[in-house]
Scaffold this active site. Structure first.
Site, PDB file in Angstrom:
ATOM      1  N   LYS A 168       1.311  -1.310   0.022  1.00  0.00           N
ATOM      2  CA  LYS A 168      -0.103  -0.014   0.018  1.00  0.00           C
ATOM      3  C   LYS A 168       0.916   1.470   0.145  1.00  0.00           C
ATOM      4  CE  LYS A 168      -4.022  -2.024   0.677  1.00  0.00           C
ATOM      5  NZ  LYS A 168      -5.048  -2.575  -0.740  1.00  0.00           N
ATOM      6  N   HIS A 299      -8.733  -8.957  -8.622  1.00  0.00           N
ATOM      7  CA  HIS A 299      -9.161  -8.284  -7.247  1.00  0.00           C
ATOM      8  C   HIS A 299     -10.014  -9.237  -6.070  1.00  0.00           C
ATOM      9  CE1 HIS A 299     -10.694  -6.322  -3.521  1.00  0.00           C
ATOM     10  NE2 HIS A 299      -9.451  -6.251  -3.533  1.00  0.00           N
TER      11      HIS A 299
HETATM   12 MG    MG Z   1      -6.294  -3.100  -4.276  1.00  0.00          MG
END
Ligand code: MG
Length: 349
Positions: A168, A299
């Protein structure tokens, strides 16, 4: 064959280890298990996961039980696309996006599972598989981890055999992102892929300046740089950056991908089984993307492995770390296809 009943079961618990991305804390483990039964004794099942909002599983269960189930009891469960069109019309007034789409996906996935079980084959065999193993990477780089823990978990993923890792970004300054990315790259070496995911945190100007810095560091893709709905901004950004823009996990239904893909706003398309509307819609998104020369990376994993087996343009499956019990092994960075009838998949996410 006729559908005789639809049953739902709700599970919602706090997560033992909450994780953070640039916009939210994922602190719940909620599931809705949907089971579709038939007059021939065979049943199909889906499991819809929620990472936050303790009320969401119960609301989804009400939608499936009170709105969708009455419309499909008595139908032939093999008419999967026919049932999808019926449920779209049924939910149009309240909006087919959001939890309506989660509900349609729960039904769609249970129907594919049922079809596979009724024919006693895994679903990838019904889709005309292109490959027998799926390239995979590990999403392990959450923002609550400090640099040492981040580098450690990235190394663990590579030791487990994953071809790359994702982390992230966007939780702090660009300087912090760069420092964390360098820590991971130096820990895993030059060979594995490194992806970054901003979870829609930036506006256009910020996405452009950070994207230029990320591509200097050689990332494989820049995921969700912008609010998911803004097709025009994705097209402009894709035009300015060399690094592929990856997005799709927050688009609802197959129709939401047409403009994005045909306008050139996505370099790696990433539908989510729940939000895109199930296996049927993910497959159709993937085929549209294939026609436009756009690679597909799911995903999450789980039942998505069947779609990834079938599509011509599969790039990657997303996974978490492998289970500690040693029940799954990667070969040359790939997951083997499941052999059980129906939709059973290997990966957890
Ligand atoms: Mg993502």
């Amino acid at each position: 064959m006729k559908i005789t009943a639809v049953r739902v079961e709700v599970v919602s618990e706090p997560k033992h280890h909450a994780v953070r991305d640039a916009i939210q804390l994922l602190d719940r483990d909620g599931h809705v298990v949907t089971t579709i039964e038939t007059d021939e004794g065979v049943a199909g099942r889906s499991d819809t996961y929620f990472g936050r909002e303790p009320s969401s599983p119960a609301i989804l269960a009400r939608i499936v039980q009170d709105q969708l189930a009455p419309a499909i009891v008595g139908s032939d469960p093999r008419l999967i696309r026919g049932i999808r069109e019926q449920l779209r019309a049924l939910t149009d007034y309240q909006g087919t996006a959001g939890l309506s789409t989660f509900g349609m996906a729960a039904v769609d996935l249970a129907l594919w599972d049922l079809l596979g079980r009724s024919l006693e084959v895994p679903v990838w065999q019904l889709l005309g598989a292109r490959r027998d193993a799926i390239p995979t990477y590990a999403m392990v780089g959450w923002l609550e981890l400090d640099e040492t823990a981040l580098a450690d978990v990235a190394v663990r993923a590579i030791e487990q055999g994953f071809r790359g890792v994702k982390m992230k970004v966007g939780g702090g300054t660009l300087h912090e992102d760069i420092s964390r990315m360098r820590a991971v790259r130096s820990a895993i070496g030059d060979e594995p892929d490194l992806m970054v995911d901003a979870n829609q945190a930036f506006d256009y100007a910020e996405a452009l300046s950070r994207g230029r810095a990320y591509e200097e560091l050689g990332v494989r893709w820049f995921e969700e740089p912008l609010p998911a709905h803004d097709t025009a901004a994705h097209v402009r950004l894709a035009d300015k950056l060399d690094v592929p823009i990856a997005t799709g996990e927050n688009r609802y239904g197959q129709r939401a991908f047409t403009d994005l893909i045909t306008a050139g706003g996505v370099g790696v398309v990433q539908p989510d089984l729940r939000r895109a509307g199930g296996l049927t819609d993910c497959l159709e998104v993937g085929l549209l993307a294939a026609g436009m020369g756009v690679p597909y990376a799911s995903h999450g994993g789980g039942a998505h492995i069947h779609v990834l087996a079938a599509l011509p343009n599969t790039l990657y499956m997303e996974s978490g770390l492998l289970p500690e019990d040693g029940s799954v092994h990667l070969t040359d960075g790939t997951y083997p296809l499941p052999t059980e009838p129906g939709l059973t998949g290997w990966a957890r996410f």
